[in-house]
Enzyme design. Structure first.
Site, PDB file in Angstrom:
ATOM      1  N   ASP A 109       0.816  -1.210   0.000  1.00  0.00           N
ATOM      2  CA  ASP A 109       0.000   0.000   0.000  1.00  0.00           C
ATOM      3  C   ASP A 109       0.855   1.268   0.000  1.00  0.00           C
ATOM      4  OD1 ASP A 109       0.992  -0.214   2.523  1.00  0.00           O
ATOM      5  OD2 ASP A 109      -0.935  -0.260   3.548  1.00  0.00           O
ATOM      6  N   LYS A 160       4.970   5.173  16.448  1.00  0.00           N
ATOM      7  CA  LYS A 160       3.875   6.108  16.686  1.00  0.00           C
ATOM      8  C   LYS A 160       3.940   6.734  18.078  1.00  0.00           C
ATOM      9  CE  LYS A 160       0.756   4.035  13.327  1.00  0.00           C
ATOM     10  NZ  LYS A 160      -0.571   3.440  13.045  1.00  0.00           N
ATOM     11  N   ASP A 218       1.429   6.674   1.531  1.00  0.00           N
ATOM     12  CA  ASP A 218       0.680   5.517   2.025  1.00  0.00           C
ATOM     13  C   ASP A 218      -0.755   5.680   1.529  1.00  0.00           C
ATOM     14  OD1 ASP A 218      -0.921   3.765   3.470  1.00  0.00           O
ATOM     15  OD2 ASP A 218       0.086   4.096   5.379  1.00  0.00           O
TER      16      ASP A 218
END
Length: 355
Positions: A109, A160, A218
């Site tokens: 992706d 993250k 992305d």
């Protein structure tokens, strides 16, 4: 060189587009998304790719067979999702290279224009276990944050974090030494981001970062999917897989665009699709047999196979599923998604996800 292509995700953020089609097979600038990745991999010197499949696994071999875009292909299925690391370990059983050879890992992706041969060269020169492609973003808190030292060696992998120490992020393309893949637990759910990379760094293994601010996207959300397709059509990222020259629009064989219509901004008009006179389609993806009637306006949207937009209707960042119908006078915006087969009758009401 061999590669593993991770294509097992369910693509839930892109529903309803992914109800019947895996995300990596969605038509993007006129061809399946993966066609662009295969073409770029071939140009980078990849000769053989192993697909790590799971969701609708049978569709990948049906789409590409044993050879496509100059690359030999093999397929390894996961009966149950194993995470990124588990998927790599599972697919590695189909590799044929030696233990010290580089293996390119691609995510199904990601659109990227970075220099893969340069990444592989850095990997080999450093004698690395893994070399990550890193890119720089304005808001690294949404991604894996990856600091490096002055020599380019990765010092941590902070997935993250809300307090990023660098704007360098994991761009999702890795070069593994073949033997390093064998350190991943077999038949277990493993995340390379949360487990494999931090463990390698902690063990003292050489993990390098190839930092390159090339085109990178992305495409996991509807907005990004539309943007990626339009960028390819506009030529912002070159792809030899695209069935036409870059320009304001890509019109596939059998499509019909009236001379009185405005279609631009990198829009793709699929096979059998129709755009009538007086319609405006900007920066959108029209799949096969989609229909935009006179006076309608479509911006930043996806019309799936057989979807129809009635006269005077307005769509702004909307996803229409297969066969969905928007009647005359509707105004849809704000990321609204219309499921396959749904018909919205003629109306003058504004529909929005913000309502």
């Amino acid at each position: 060189m061999e590669a593993i292509l991770l294509v097992g995700g369910r693509g839930t953020r892109l529903r309803p587009l992914t109800i019947s089609t895996p995300k990596p097979l969605l038509p993007t600038a006129g061809v399946a998304f993966l066609a662009h990745q295969l073409a770029r991999a071939h140009a980078a010197g990849v000769e053989r790719i192993v697909f790590a499949t799971s969701y609708r696994a049978e569709m990948f071999e049906a789409a590409f067979g044993a050879h496509a875009h100059g690359v030999d292909l093999a397929y390894v299925d996961e009966r149950q999702p194993l995470g990124t690391g588990g998927a790599i370990r599972n697919a590695a059983r189909a590799l044929t290279c030696g233990p010290d050879d580089p293996v390119l890992i691609l995510n199904g992706d990601i659109l990227s224009g970075h220099d893969v041969p340069a990444q592989v060269k850095l990997h080999e020169q450093a004698g690395a276990a893994v070399t990550l492609h890193l890119t720089e973003v304005e808001d690294p808190s949404r991604f894996g944050c990856v600091p490096t030292d002055d020599g380019g060696r990765v010092t941590a992998f902070l997935e993250k974090t809300s307090h990023p120490v660098t704007n360098q992020i994991n761009a999702g393309c890795y070069v593994f030494r073949r033997s390093a893949i064998d350190t991943i637990a077999e038949d277990e759910v493993v995340s390379v981001e949360r487990e494999t990379f931090p463990a390698l760094i902690a063990s003292g293994a050489v993990v390098m970062g190839h930092v390159e601010p090339a085109y990178w996207l992305d495409v996991g959300t509807p907005e990004a999917f539309v943007r990626g397709s339009c960028d390819l059509v506009l030529g912002r990222l070159a792809s030899s897989a695209m069935p036409g020259d870059p320009g304001e629009r890509l019109t596939l064989a059998g499509a019909s665009v009236s001379p009185g219509a405005v279609v631009r901004g990198g829009t793709t008009v699929g096979r059998g699709a129709v755009v009538e006179a007086g319609a405006t389609v900007l920066g959108s993806v029209l799949l096969d047999d989609a229909f935009v009637a006179e006076g309608a306006t479509v911006r930043g949207s996806v019309l799936s196979r057989g979807a129809r937009v009635g006269p005077g209707a307005v769509l702004d960042e909307v996803i229409l599923g297969d066969g969905a119908v928007v009647g005359p006078g509707n105004e849809l915006c704000g990321g609204l998604r219309v499921w396959p087969g749904i018909e919205l009758p003629p109306t003058a009401v504004r529909f929005s996800t913000d309502a």
